[in-house]
Design an enzyme around this catalytic site. Structure first.
Site, mmCIF file in Angstrom:
data_model
loop_
_atom_site.group_PDB
_atom_site.id
_atom_site.type_symbol
_atom_site.label_atom_id
_atom_site.label_comp_id
_atom_site.label_asym_id
_atom_site.label_seq_id
_atom_site.Cartn_x
_atom_site.Cartn_y
_atom_site.Cartn_z
ATOM 1 N N SER A 146 -8.905 -2.930 -0.120
ATOM 2 C CA SER A 146 -9.142 -4.407 -0.040
ATOM 3 C C SER A 146 -9.974 -5.289 -0.481
ATOM 4 C CB SER A 146 -8.831 -5.427 1.792
ATOM 5 O OG SER A 146 -9.283 -6.791 1.009
ATOM 6 N N TYR A 159 -10.109 -7.857 9.633
ATOM 7 C CA TYR A 159 -9.177 -7.790 8.809
ATOM 8 C C TYR A 159 -10.094 -6.626 7.907
ATOM 9 C CZ TYR A 159 -6.698 -7.536 4.469
ATOM 10 O OH TYR A 159 -5.799 -6.317 3.607
HETATM 11 P P1 NDP Z 1 2.708 -7.099 5.015
HETATM 12 O O1 NDP Z 1 2.320 -7.741 6.036
HETATM 13 O O2 NDP Z 1 3.726 -7.625 4.236
HETATM 14 O O3 NDP Z 1 3.506 -5.741 5.644
HETATM 15 C C1 NDP Z 1 2.990 -5.254 6.712
HETATM 16 C C2 NDP Z 1 3.822 -4.000 6.992
HETATM 17 O O4 NDP Z 1 2.677 -3.416 8.257
HETATM 18 C C3 NDP Z 1 4.970 -4.407 8.417
HETATM 19 O O5 NDP Z 1 5.575 -3.033 7.437
HETATM 20 C C4 NDP Z 1 4.809 -4.721 9.386
HETATM 21 O O6 NDP Z 1 5.952 -3.718 10.094
HETATM 22 C C5 NDP Z 1 3.566 -3.176 9.949
HETATM 23 N N1 NDP Z 1 2.867 -3.283 10.894
HETATM 24 C C6 NDP Z 1 2.441 -4.673 10.867
HETATM 25 N N2 NDP Z 1 1.859 -4.264 12.343
HETATM 26 C C7 NDP Z 1 2.205 -3.611 12.756
HETATM 27 C C8 NDP Z 1 2.226 -2.352 14.243
HETATM 28 N N3 NDP Z 1 1.047 -2.915 14.986
HETATM 29 N N4 NDP Z 1 2.654 -1.129 13.944
HETATM 30 C C9 NDP Z 1 4.038 -1.268 13.240
HETATM 31 N N5 NDP Z 1 3.365 -1.177 11.858
HETATM 32 C C10 NDP Z 1 2.608 -2.761 11.672
HETATM 33 O O7 NDP Z 1 1.760 -6.614 4.420
HETATM 34 P P2 NDP Z 1 1.855 -6.203 2.868
HETATM 35 O O8 NDP Z 1 2.730 -5.409 2.533
HETATM 36 O O9 NDP Z 1 0.862 -6.866 1.804
HETATM 37 O O10 NDP Z 1 0.340 -4.805 3.132
HETATM 38 C C11 NDP Z 1 0.149 -3.757 3.116
HETATM 39 C C12 NDP Z 1 -1.073 -2.976 3.148
HETATM 40 O O11 NDP Z 1 -1.819 -3.849 1.622
HETATM 41 C C13 NDP Z 1 -1.806 -3.522 3.934
HETATM 42 O O12 NDP Z 1 -2.518 -2.686 4.261
HETATM 43 C C14 NDP Z 1 -2.692 -4.703 3.587
HETATM 44 O O13 NDP Z 1 -4.369 -4.619 4.047
HETATM 45 C C15 NDP Z 1 -3.092 -4.116 1.652
HETATM 46 N N6 NDP Z 1 -3.340 -4.912 1.109
HETATM 47 C C16 NDP Z 1 -2.395 -5.830 0.943
HETATM 48 C C17 NDP Z 1 -2.630 -7.092 -0.618
HETATM 49 C C18 NDP Z 1 -1.594 -7.697 -1.069
HETATM 50 O O14 NDP Z 1 -1.598 -8.807 -1.727
HETATM 51 N N7 NDP Z 1 -0.985 -8.253 -0.173
HETATM 52 C C19 NDP Z 1 -3.637 -6.734 -0.983
HETATM 53 C C20 NDP Z 1 -5.152 -6.342 -0.279
HETATM 54 C C21 NDP Z 1 -4.759 -5.666 0.652
HETATM 55 P P3 NDP Z 1 6.508 -4.709 11.150
HETATM 56 O O15 NDP Z 1 7.215 -5.804 10.361
HETATM 57 O O16 NDP Z 1 7.764 -3.966 11.550
HETATM 58 O O17 NDP Z 1 5.392 -5.407 12.137
#
Ligand code: NDP
Length: 248
Positions: A146, A159
């Site tokens: 990130s 984070y």
């Molecule tokens: P979302 O919040 O849309 O999705 C997050 C995912 O992580 C979901 O599938 C969720 O599953 C899963 N997750 C969260 N907690 C847990 C847990 N305790 N155990 C298992 N699974 C878990 O996030 P994004 O798609 O936006 O982000 C994806 C990645 O990209 C992350 O690493 C984020 O830091 C990174 N990122 C995103 C950016 C953005 O602009 N979107 C920018 C920079 C980095 P469930 O719903 O089942 O809990």
């Protein structure tokens, strides 16, 4: 690029970027292992996965990465080896944002949860699953970074700290594996992408002003390509990598 019959574990595959990667890699013939917490969301993504290729199969691993232990990580290893002969890639994508507040006001329990999911779980999963990646012809581990992994910004708290830590973790794994293994380790910052996490972090932003997750697919395809095997770079940002992959 041959993604047919590759087996790829995607954490956080139930939503956002992970969901789109799961669906898109399945369309190219890969077997997808979906790992996330919410069983109903996982079922919905599973139903969207492509099954056009006769040998293709997918697997749901419902797990809360906040609670991952040595035992549950080994259960994940067992579940994968029961279904697949090897693993070709892990995309460590799951993360939570935690609270946007000062360090002084940060709740310890939330701090621990963020660090567990975003940093401890990728460490433990990589360490446990490394042995089954070794049998792949083009094994890959992709950590998700990130913009706040490189610069400490007020209110990004746990984070940001987790992504700083993940950068170190990715570099150490890459360095340890480069002379002993064919596993390539990359760390990728996808940049601003339309997802629920982004909307929570930037509630005032117009979601239509930023890219949708499918725009990231070319970058992820490059990570799984033969070409990336020769890369000495480990850290990539979307803005640079997307230009590189579209110009080649
Ligand atoms: P979302 O919040 O849309 O999705 C997050 C995912 O992580 C979901 O599938 C969720 O599953 C899963 N997750 C969260 N907690 C847990 C847990 N305790 N155990 C298992 N699974 C878990 O996030 P994004 O798609 O936006 O982000 C994806 C990645 O990209 C992350 O690493 C984020 O830091 C990174 N990122 C995103 C950016 C953005 O602009 N979107 C920018 C920079 C980095 P469930 O719903 O089942 O809990």
């Amino acid at each position: 690029m041959d993604l047919l019959n590759k087996t790829i574990l995607i954490t956080g595959a139930s939503d956002g970027i992970g969901e789109v990667l799961a669906v898109e890699f399945s369309k190219l013939g890969s077997n997808i292992i979906l790992l996330a917490r919410d069983p109903s969301k996982l079922d919905k993504v599973y139903d969207r996965l492509d099954n056009s290729f006769s040998s293709q199969k997918h697997l749901i691993l419902q797990a809360d990465l906040n609670l991952l232990s040595n035992e549950s990580a080994h259960e994940i290893l067992r579940a994968i080896t029961e279904e697949f002969t090897c693993l070709d890639g892990i995309i460590h994508n799951a993360a939570i944002l935690g609270t946007m507040t000062t360090l002084e006001d940060y709740e310890l329990s939330k701090w621990d949860e963020v660090l567990n999911i975003n940093l401890r779980a990728p460490f433990l999963l990589t360490k446990t699953l490394k042995s089954i990646l070794e049998d792949s012809t083009l094994p890959r581990i992709i950590f998700t970074s990130s913009g706040v992994a490189n610069i400490g910004r007020a209110f990004w708290g746990a984070y940001s700290v987790s992504k700083f830590g993940l950068k170190g973790l990715a570099e150490i794994f890459a360095n340890e594996l480069e002379t002993t293994s064919s596993i390539k380790v990359f760390n990728f910052d996808p940049g601003a992408t339309q997802t629920k996490m982004r909307a929570s972090a930037r509630p005032a932003e117009d979601p239509n002003s930023i890219k949708t997750p499918d725009a990231l697919m070319d970058c992820y395809l490059w990570f799984f390509s033969e070409e990336s095997s020769n890369s000495t770079e480990r850290y990539f940002e979307y803005a640079d990598l997307s230009k590189k992959v579209t110009s080649t």
